[in-house]
Scaffold this motif. Structure first.
Motif, PDB file in Angstrom:
ATOM      1  N   ALA A 143       0.870  -1.071   0.073  1.00 46.62           N
ATOM      2  CA  ALA A 143       0.218  -0.032  -0.059  1.00 46.62           C
ATOM      3  C   ALA A 143       0.732   1.286  -0.007  1.00 46.62           C
ATOM      4  N   TRP A 144       2.092   1.223   0.889  1.00 43.64           N
ATOM      5  CA  TRP A 144       2.917   2.359   0.721  1.00 43.64           C
ATOM      6  C   TRP A 144       3.580   2.540  -0.619  1.00 43.64           C
ATOM      7  N   TRP A 145       4.051   1.571  -1.220  1.00 47.05           N
ATOM      8  CA  TRP A 145       4.495   1.654  -2.524  1.00 47.05           C
ATOM      9  C   TRP A 145       3.595   2.179  -3.602  1.00 47.05           C
ATOM     10  N   ARG A 146       2.334   1.933  -3.628  1.00 43.19           N
ATOM     11  CA  ARG A 146       1.262   2.649  -4.274  1.00 43.19           C
ATOM     12  C   ARG A 146       1.090   4.337  -4.103  1.00 43.19           C
ATOM     13  N   MET A 147       1.045   4.289  -2.878  1.00 45.77           N
ATOM     14  CA  MET A 147       0.773   5.852  -2.519  1.00 45.77           C
ATOM     15  C   MET A 147       2.228   6.673  -2.560  1.00 45.77           C
ATOM     16  N   ARG A 148       3.219   5.855  -2.358  1.00 52.21           N
ATOM     17  CA  ARG A 148       4.474   6.733  -2.618  1.00 52.21           C
ATOM     18  C   ARG A 148       4.687   7.208  -3.899  1.00 52.21           C
ATOM     19  N   ASN A 149       4.475   6.237  -4.925  1.00 55.00           N
ATOM     20  CA  ASN A 149       4.434   6.507  -6.378  1.00 55.00           C
ATOM     21  C   ASN A 149       3.502   7.535  -6.943  1.00 55.00           C
ATOM     22  N   ARG A 150       2.159   7.673  -6.407  1.00 51.59           N
ATOM     23  CA  ARG A 150       1.489   8.665  -6.856  1.00 51.59           C
ATOM     24  C   ARG A 150       1.861  10.012  -6.130  1.00 51.59           C
ATOM     25  N   LEU A 151       2.514  10.134  -4.945  1.00 51.21           N
ATOM     26  CA  LEU A 151       2.905  11.231  -4.034  1.00 51.21           C
ATOM     27  C   LEU A 151       4.013  11.816  -5.044  1.00 51.21           C
ATOM     28  N   LEU A 152       4.944  10.795  -5.329  1.00 54.64           N
ATOM     29  CA  LEU A 152       6.212  11.285  -6.015  1.00 54.64           C
ATOM     30  C   LEU A 152       5.831  11.856  -7.592  1.00 54.64           C
ATOM     31  N   GLN A 153       4.750  11.399  -8.007  1.00 51.15           N
ATOM     32  CA  GLN A 153       4.216  12.036  -9.336  1.00 51.15           C
ATOM     33  C   GLN A 153       3.884  13.441  -9.172  1.00 51.15           C
ATOM     34  N   ARG A 154       3.117  13.447  -8.061  1.00 51.98           N
ATOM     35  CA  ARG A 154       2.485  14.919  -7.866  1.00 51.98           C
ATOM     36  C   ARG A 154       3.381  15.862  -7.281  1.00 51.98           C
ATOM     37  N   GLU A 155       4.427  15.292  -6.290  1.00 53.28           N
ATOM     38  CA  GLU A 155       5.658  16.354  -5.770  1.00 53.28           C
ATOM     39  C   GLU A 155       6.849  15.589  -5.581  1.00 53.28           C
ATOM     40  N   PRO A 156       7.611  15.606  -6.892  1.00 57.14           N
ATOM     41  CA  PRO A 156       8.766  14.849  -6.855  1.00 57.14           C
ATOM     42  C   PRO A 156       9.757  15.507  -5.650  1.00 57.14           C
ATOM     43  N   GLN A 157       9.714  16.622  -5.355  1.00 53.55           N
ATOM     44  CA  GLN A 157      10.641  17.247  -4.536  1.00 53.55           C
ATOM     45  C   GLN A 157      10.700  16.735  -3.160  1.00 53.55           C
ATOM     46  N   VAL A 158       9.853  15.999  -2.626  1.00 49.45           N
ATOM     47  CA  VAL A 158       9.721  15.204  -1.365  1.00 49.45           C
ATOM     48  C   VAL A 158      10.327  13.807  -1.202  1.00 49.45           C
ATOM     49  N   SER A 174      13.465  12.917  -1.166  1.00 51.36           N
ATOM     50  CA  SER A 174      14.744  12.508  -0.184  1.00 51.36           C
ATOM     51  C   SER A 174      13.829  12.530   1.431  1.00 51.36           C
ATOM     52  N   ARG A 175      12.918  13.300   1.514  1.00 48.99           N
ATOM     53  CA  ARG A 175      12.021  13.190   2.763  1.00 48.99           C
ATOM     54  C   ARG A 175      11.663  11.902   2.916  1.00 48.99           C
ATOM     55  N   LEU A 176      10.939  11.369   1.882  1.00 43.89           N
ATOM     56  CA  LEU A 176      10.278   9.904   2.034  1.00 43.89           C
ATOM     57  C   LEU A 176      11.261   8.985   2.191  1.00 43.89           C
ATOM     58  N   GLN A 177      12.368   8.961   1.686  1.00 44.68           N
ATOM     59  CA  GLN A 177      13.386   7.992   1.803  1.00 44.68           C
ATOM     60  C   GLN A 177      13.969   7.895   3.287  1.00 44.68           C
ATOM     61  N   ARG A 178      14.079   9.267   3.919  1.00 46.82           N
ATOM     62  CA  ARG A 178      14.443   9.186   5.388  1.00 46.82           C
ATOM     63  C   ARG A 178      13.436   8.588   6.101  1.00 46.82           C
ATOM     64  N   THR A 179      11.970   9.000   5.914  1.00 45.48           N
ATOM     65  CA  THR A 179      11.035   8.369   6.516  1.00 45.48           C
ATOM     66  C   THR A 179      10.834   6.930   6.663  1.00 45.48           C
ATOM     67  N   GLU A 180      11.149   6.397   5.478  1.00 42.59           N
ATOM     68  CA  GLU A 180      11.001   5.104   5.170  1.00 42.59           C
ATOM     69  C   GLU A 180      12.186   4.368   5.664  1.00 42.59           C
ATOM     70  N   VAL A 181      13.402   4.686   5.866  1.00 42.79           N
ATOM     71  CA  VAL A 181      14.439   3.987   6.613  1.00 42.79           C
ATOM     72  C   VAL A 181      14.421   4.039   8.181  1.00 42.79           C
ATOM     73  N   ALA A 182      13.598   5.106   8.466  1.00 38.25           N
ATOM     74  CA  ALA A 182      13.233   5.354  10.172  1.00 38.25           C
ATOM     75  C   ALA A 182      12.241   4.270  10.491  1.00 38.25           C
TER      76      ALA A 182
END
Length: 107
Positions: free
Chosen positions: A62-77, A79-87
């Motif tokens: 579910a996160w992967w699907r939501m993440r892809n849609r978010l990155l299409q809409r706001e590609p500048q986020v 690096s923040r998403l990656q930090r959140t995923e690692v955490a």
């Protein structure tokens, strides 16, 4: 009145803690005592671990699907998403490792 993000997180945290306490109290009441509940958790630790793994897999999908849609809409986020995923991965890994080391196996 609108609560701040910190206040909302605290309300959620307290709600989850209260829910966990309620589940433990209900389970011990149904099974008779806390020792029986503890033994039941220990005896079913492998099944509960598999259940958690399937839950994690569903959340990742579910996160992967939501993440892809978010990155299409706001590609500048990205690096923040990656930090959140690692955490998040680190937190879940530490949780499961703590369960394994303590011998509980069930969260």
């Amino acid at each position: 009145m609108r609560l701040s993000i910190g206040a909302r997180l605290m309300v959620w945290g307290l709600g989850l803690a209260a829910f966990g306490l309620l589940i433990n109290l209900l389970a011990s009441a149904v099974l008779g005592d806390f020792i029986t509940w503890h033994n039941w958790l220990r005896d079913h630790a492998n099944g509960l671990f598999l259940w958690r793994l399937s839950l994690y897999a569903t959340l990742v999908y579910a996160w992967w699907r939501m993440r892809n849609r978010l990155l299409q809409r706001e590609p500048q986020v990205a690096s923040r998403l990656q930090r959140t995923e690692v955490a998040a991965i680190a937190a879940l890994t530490l949780l499961e490792a703590a369960n394994a080391v303590s011998g509980r196996g069930a969260a």
